[in-house]
Design an enzyme around this catalytic site. Structure first.
Site, PDB file in Angstrom:
ATOM      1  N   GLY A   1      55.489-109.809   9.338  1.00 12.64           N
ATOM      2  CA  GLY A   1      55.495-109.439  10.762  1.00 12.64           C
ATOM      3  C   GLY A   1      54.283-108.626  11.143  1.00 12.64           C
TER       4      GLY A   1
ATOM      5  CB  VAL B   1      57.594-103.769  12.506  1.00 15.71           C
ATOM      6  CG1 VAL B   1      58.922-103.810  11.772  1.00 15.71           C
ATOM      7  CG2 VAL B   1      57.813-103.913  14.012  1.00 15.71           C
TER       8      VAL B   1
ATOM      9  CD  GLU C   1      52.614-112.366   2.505  1.00 15.42           C
ATOM     10  OE1 GLU C   1      51.633-112.785   3.151  1.00 15.42           O
ATOM     11  OE2 GLU C   1      52.683-112.435   1.258  1.00 15.42           O
TER      12      GLU C   1
ATOM     13  CB  CYS D   1      50.055-114.723  10.114  1.00 21.03           C
ATOM     14  SG  CYS D   1      51.025-115.764   9.036  1.00 21.03           S
TER      15      CYS D   1
END
Lengths: 473, 489
Positions: free
Chosen positions: A188, A192, A210, A244
């Protein structure tokens, strides 16, 4: 309805019983995961279409096949990976057995993301199962249809004793993180991730993160423009830019830009037709909030839109968009784009491009397009990133032989293939000594003497390559 | 001040000075010279810090560091080289490998029990991997800390490797800075704080912590030899070793024999008065002295117990019939007290161990292979030595580190290099074979999808690979049959 704590206790009890240790159990679970995919392809396609308007093509390649391939790879190799690996010893320890045992950690937590909601949660689960752990899966609540599907299918195919799905939003995740796990695997955002790492610190839980970042794509020197444009466009606009490892922005000279643009237009047309909105192969933005963010970025940008720019709020559609004349201070360059907007920044030299990249945080992926191997080597040697691919985008993460993970702000740890198995294992160094040679052991006992010391030094220094060094008997 | 140090190091790192292997080898050779030329000063500092004897220092710290340096220097080229990995059909013509790269600026926080080894062994890996480093020795071993601050800049490139000394405030200030990796050796309590500080910058950490390392003595074993080896490992450095056997588990029937054998061994090692033996160390300071002494309170002393606060001396002490709820069983002892807890056999010992936090080391003494097998299979720990203690630490090809409360990450030898490197996945493609790529491009057609799956895949059909051989075998069989038919007809 079971509360989080009860789920965790149940899984811990299952782990303690030793049920996940035998290779047969792990293989059975992996085969069951395979059946989950084989039996439910239609449902998976539908859920992903509902969440992201994900085209069938993309779902099959990036959510089903990539995971199924990894399951196969694990099934084929698990027995080998589980064997203790023997290590080199020296003269002093030649009669001893020194080996590394791979042991499960316990109960692990895997937190998924919404952009590849199946892949990003089940791919780590493969490693967790292969390594003999129990696992709690927390799918992203943003990709609701997939969350629901996972909550239904996982208990149907996998051992309910050992694997559970916990659903919910930010509050539920926060509460979940207060518990003690033996490893946390999070995919994410950076903000966070900091919270995850802080929560993990309370229990000394190791983590794999990741994350993302702005993946640069440097295009320089002599190139096959047509192939470069196709590959760049494919990698960027796959999943409507919500990857990503999508190339976030391009760095190239003015000349390259002028030559590339017509090929990019051609590639886009060959992929999605003249009206991408009507193509069944082009995705949508996941939520209204994410769509708003991207539109806002486009508005605030001071660049010039040369391809695309169209958008439709009702369907959360944004056309494949290319923006030129973008400067380093532009709005598009302040955060990870995560959408189908490709800024092109012009550079005058390779050095300028490399320095620009190095001033920013290390990204999850870095791309260099050039037919000149010297250019590729220079970029590789003078930069750092999670992964690197030359003359293509994204595909490096489809090879299970390669570790998939970030560095610096783009993450820590890795997975895929054997790397997943190793991530979720504890490597226990073991030495089995015999009862004999106690007279030799005398060298190390007090009262300490000079001559004993020099014998020890002689016997324990690593003299040959591949022989382990040993610091004392 | 701390910020300036880190910023300065980062700038020098980014200049690329530590990239060439030649530079790294040169720095390692300089570190080796530091040890060999200044060993007398180091021994003197350790004598003042811990009353460690000269031989004890060589045995437990210097030989290990020297070996690590030699191995790193000799094998660095291989460690730093790209590591090719398995390809699939799609990447058959590409270069696919993992490239180890330096992380940047690493922080190494040492501890006081082996002040030189706990800093230099990680530092060797940090240098070999091409990083810059800030080294923070423990203020409790103050003579070593002072000496390290003086010596390191005399031998190593002081723009790339720096020593920061001080206590808690300086460490906290350091931890506010951004590092690319933090390597911490010490207690679990501080380990949590280090990890929490690291979380703000998303910095990965290696934590070498501790715990209560259990030592199970099976009744089927050579108890005399077992006790000699345990006595050596327990009372070296006055019990202040993270992997010292913390407590013994055994059946009641052999408890007295164990005490007897330990007593014999202690006499042999330290003679009648360990206080006057040059080979017996002291507790690091009065705070720890008081802490360790207090742990004896409820216990029955079988051996030792003598102490002298003015010298921070505690005699090698064995405590018998210790019960699980005693204070001594609630925290890592880190001193020369050896409690014996009796259990009724292996299963009870295993359950006892598993009811507690995962330890850094686990020891089992037995002549019975099934006992050893069960202990290995049914417990977990950072590392294990069977039929001896401490020794798994000494083999640099074995990864050394904890699990759970005893830590995360591993090091020694190549493992340190790998721990302090980034393993960058690299796929080097050319523009050729673009027609293969066509399979993955939209618009979707069934043919394209089939082609894409084929080239991406790893299996030929079913997952155990047997299918490939089945196909080949079938083809061969058919070929043979056809051949036979041709011959016969």
């Amino acid at each position: 309805m079971e509360g989080q704590k009860q789920v965790l206790e149940r899984l811990r009890g299952a782990f303690r019983s030793g049920v996940t240790l035998p290779v047969h159990f792990r293989l059975t679970q992996l085969e069951a995961m395979m059946s989950l995919f084989e039996d439910n392809e239609t449902q998976i396609l539908e859920a992903l279409h509902e969440d992201l308007a994900k085209p069938k093509f993309e779902t099959v390649l990036s959510e089903i096949d990539i995971v199924v391939n990894d399951i196969c790879y694990n099934i084929s190799n698990l027995q080998t990976w589980m064997q203790p690996s023997y290590v080199g010893t020296n003269l002093a320890t030649k009669l001893d057995d020194c080996f590394v045992r791979r042991e499960p950690l316990g109960v692990v937590l895997i937190i998924g993301a919404w952009n590849y909601p199946i892949q990003l949660i089940l791919s780590p689960l493969i490693g967790a199962i292969a390594a003999g752990n129990c696992a709690i899966l927390k799918p992203s609540e943003i990709s609701k249809a997939t969350e629901k599907l996972l909550a239904e299918l996982i208990p149907k195919y996998l051992s309910q004793e050992c694997y559970a799905v916990v659903c919910g939003g930010a509050e539920e995740t926060k509460t979940l993180l207060e518990n003690r796990f033996d490893h946390i695997f999070y995919t994410g955002s950076q903000s966070v991730a900091r919270c995850v790492l802080q929560a993990a610190a309370v229990h000394l839980t190791p983590v794999t993160l990741e994350l993302g970042g702005k993946c640069p794509c440097l295009i320089y020197g002599r190139l096959d423009m047509k192939a470069a444009a196709k590959r760049l466009v494919w990698a960027k606009f796959f999943n409507s830019g919500q990857s990503c490892v999508a190339p976030d922005y391009v760095l190239c000279t003015d000349e390259v830009k002028d030559m590339l643009l017509p090929f990019m237009k051609e590639a886009l047309e060959s992929f999605y037709g003249s009206e991408p909105q009507e193509s069944p192969d082009y995705g949508r933005i996941v939520t209204d909030r994410h769509w708003d963010r991207l539109i806002e970025l486009m508005k605030r940008s001071e660049g010039k839109i040369v391809i695309g720019g169209e958008s439709v709020k009702e369907t959360r559609y944004i056309a494949p968009t290319v923006i030129v004349d973008v400067k380093g201070t532009d709005a598009l360059m302040q955060e990870e784009i995560f959408g189908p907007i490709l800024p092109i920044l012009t550079i005058k030299s390779l050095d300028e491009g490399i320095n620009f990249i190095n001033e920013k945080e290390k990204a999850l992926a870095l791309y260099a397009f050039s037919d000149e191997s010297q250019v590729v080597t220079t970029v590789l040697e003078r930069t750092s990133s999670g992964g690197f691919c030359s003359n293509d985008g994204i595909v490096h993460m489809t090879l299970p032989g390669l570790p998939f993970g970030g560095v610096g702000a783009s993450g820590m740890g890795n997975c895929h293939g054997r790397w997943g198995f190793e991530t979720f294992s504890h490597k226990r160094g073991c030495m089995l000594r015999g009862w004999g040679l106690e007279r030799v052991n005398v060298l190390r006992y007090p009262p300490y003497t000079e001559s004993n010391l020099s014998w020890l030094r002689w016997a324990t220094t690593a003299k040959k390559k591949g022989w382990g060094g040993c610091s004392l008997m | 001040m701390e910020k300036q140090v880190v910023d300065g190091l980062r700038e020098v790192f980014q200049s690329g000075r530590s990239r060439p292997l030649q530079y790294r080898k040169q720095q390692l050779r300089a570190l080796l010279r530091l040890i060999t030329e200044r060993h007398a000063d180091i021994e003197q500092a350790l004598k003042q810090d811990l009353n460690r004897s000269m031989h004890g220092t060589s045995l437990f710290e210097l030989i290990g560091i020297e070996n690590d340096i030699k191995v790193a220097e000799r094998e660095m080229t291989e460690w730093a080289a790209p590591r090719p990995v398995k390809k699939n059909l799609n990447s058959a013509l590409d270069d696919v490998y993992v490239k180890p790269e330096p992380l940047g600026v690493v922080l190494i926080i040492g501890t006081w029990n082996y002040p030189w080894a706990m800093i230099f062994q990680p530092l060797v890996g940090a240098i070999a991997a091409g990083n810059a480093a800030v080294v923070k020795p423990s203020e409790l071993s103050e003579h070593s800390s002072r000496l390290m601050k003086e010596l390191l800049p005399l031998y190593l490139d002081k723009e790339m490797y720096q020593v920061v000394t001080g206590g808690v405030p300086e460490t906290q200030e350091l931890l506010k800075q951004r590092f690319d990796h933090i390597f911490y050796t010490g207690s679990s309590t501080v380990g949590k704080l280090v990890m929490e500080a690291a979380s703000r910058h998303l910095t990965p950490v290696t934590l070498e912590l501790g715990g209560k390392s259990p030592c199970y003595i099976d009744k089927n074993c050579d108890i005399a030899v077992a006790c000699r080896r345990i006595t050596w490992g327990k009372f070296a450095n006055c019990g202040q070793t993270c992997i010292a056997p913390d407590y013994i588990l055994c059946e009641p029937s052999i408890q007295d024999r164990i005490v007897e054998e330990i007593q014999k061994t202690l006499l042999e090692f330290y003679q009648t008065d360990p206080k006057s033996s040059p080979d017996y160390c002291r507790i690091i300071n009065t705070r720890h002295f008081d802490r360790v002494l207090a742990l004896m309170n409820e216990c029955t002393i079988a051996l030792g117990g003598e102490n002298d606060r003015s010298q921070c001396y505690i005699a090698p002490t064995v405590l018998k019939d210790v019960l699980p709820h005693f204070k001594i069983m609630q925290e890592e002892i880190f001193g020369p007290l050896l409690p014996i807890v009796t259990v009724n056999g292996l299963s009870e010992a295993i359950n006892f161990i598993n009811a507690r936090e995962k330890p850094l080391a686990l020891y089992v003494f037995s002549s019975d292979k099934t006992v050893i097998k069960r202990m290995l299979k049914e417990t977990t720990s950072g590392g294990v030595t069977v039929n001896d203690v401490l020794m798994h630490y000494t083999v640099d090809t074995l990864p050394f580190g904890g699990v759970g409360n005893s830590g995360m990450g591993r090091y020694h030898g190549k493992h340190t290099f790998d721990q302090l490197s980034h393993h960058r996945a690299c796929l080097i493609k050319s523009f050729a074979m673009e027609s293969l790529n066509d399979a993955r491009y939209p618009p979707l057609t069934t043919a394209r999808l089939r082609k894409a799956k084929f080239f991406m895949g790893h299996r030929m059909c079913s997952c155990n690979g047997m299918c490939v051989w089945a196909v080949i075998a079938t083809v061969l069989a058919i070929g043979l049959l056809v051949g036979l038919l041709v011959v016969l007809i």
